[in-house]
Motif scaffolding. Structure first.
Motif, mmCIF file in Angstrom:
data_model
loop_
_atom_site.group_PDB
_atom_site.id
_atom_site.type_symbol
_atom_site.label_atom_id
_atom_site.label_comp_id
_atom_site.label_asym_id
_atom_site.label_seq_id
_atom_site.Cartn_x
_atom_site.Cartn_y
_atom_site.Cartn_z
ATOM 1 N N LEU A 163 0.832 -1.199 0.000
ATOM 2 C CA LEU A 163 0.000 0.000 0.000
ATOM 3 C C LEU A 163 0.871 1.256 0.000
ATOM 4 O O LEU A 163 0.590 2.228 -0.723
ATOM 5 N N GLN A 164 1.933 1.220 0.769
ATOM 6 C CA GLN A 164 2.858 2.352 0.817
ATOM 7 C C GLN A 164 3.459 2.632 -0.570
ATOM 8 O O GLN A 164 3.561 3.783 -0.988
ATOM 9 N N GLN A 202 3.554 5.875 -5.610
ATOM 10 C CA GLN A 202 3.384 5.985 -7.062
ATOM 11 C C GLN A 202 2.246 6.939 -7.413
ATOM 12 O O GLN A 202 2.358 7.736 -8.342
ATOM 13 N N ALA A 203 1.142 6.847 -6.663
ATOM 14 C CA ALA A 203 -0.004 7.726 -6.937
ATOM 15 C C ALA A 203 0.364 9.182 -6.661
ATOM 16 O O ALA A 203 -0.023 10.082 -7.426
ATOM 17 N N GLU A 204 1.110 9.409 -5.573
ATOM 18 C CA GLU A 204 1.545 10.780 -5.272
ATOM 19 C C GLU A 204 2.471 11.305 -6.361
ATOM 20 O O GLU A 204 2.342 12.450 -6.796
ATOM 21 N N THR A 234 -4.612 12.569 -7.231
ATOM 22 C CA THR A 234 -5.059 12.966 -5.895
ATOM 23 C C THR A 234 -6.215 12.111 -5.366
ATOM 24 O O THR A 234 -6.262 11.816 -4.173
ATOM 25 N N LEU A 235 -7.150 11.738 -6.229
ATOM 26 C CA LEU A 235 -8.269 10.909 -5.779
ATOM 27 C C LEU A 235 -7.757 9.559 -5.283
ATOM 28 O O LEU A 235 -8.173 9.073 -4.225
ATOM 29 N N LEU A 283 -6.080 5.777 -0.971
ATOM 30 C CA LEU A 283 -5.002 4.981 -0.385
ATOM 31 C C LEU A 283 -4.665 5.442 1.029
ATOM 32 O O LEU A 283 -4.356 4.622 1.901
ATOM 33 N N GLN A 284 -4.769 6.738 1.286
ATOM 34 C CA GLN A 284 -4.526 7.234 2.644
ATOM 35 C C GLN A 284 -5.596 6.737 3.602
ATOM 36 O O GLN A 284 -5.301 6.405 4.755
#
Length: 100
Positions: free
Chosen positions: A26-27, A32-34, A39-40, A45-46
């Motif tokens: 998940l981290q 990767q998403a950041e 942002t969504l 994920l957060q």
């Protein structure tokens, strides 16, 4: 410690390892998403990370409780063993014919 408790302790450790593996994955997905500016996905994920953190804390607490129980059991066995050894020593030191 009963067999059921031992089984629960082992299960908690396996669950903890699985949860840690999931947290690492998940981290990485979050990183990767950041980096990609999604942002969504980052928000989602957060939220998953917060849930994962709570799960890890619960598992950690369960493992701690089991460890404390195990340590109490060890202390009880040690105390009982010492009592038996003391009694044997007393019996060996008693005059013959008076081993009661």
């Amino acid at each position: 410690m009963t067999l059921a408790t031992k089984s629960q302790a082992l299960e908690a450790v396996v669950l903890m390892q699985t949860a840690l593996d999931e947290a690492l994955a998940l981290q990485e997905r979050l990183r990767q998403a950041e980096a990609a500016g999604r942002t969504l996905e980052v928000d989602l994920l957060q939220a998953q990370a917060a849930t994962m953190t709570a799960r890890l804390q619960d598992l950690s607490a369960e493992i701690d409780r089991t460890r404390e129980e195990f340590m109490r059991d060890i202390q009880e066995v040690a105390t009982a063993t010492l009592a038996v050894m003391t009694r044997v020593a007393e019996m060996e030191g008693a005059p013959h014919g008076h081993n009661s």
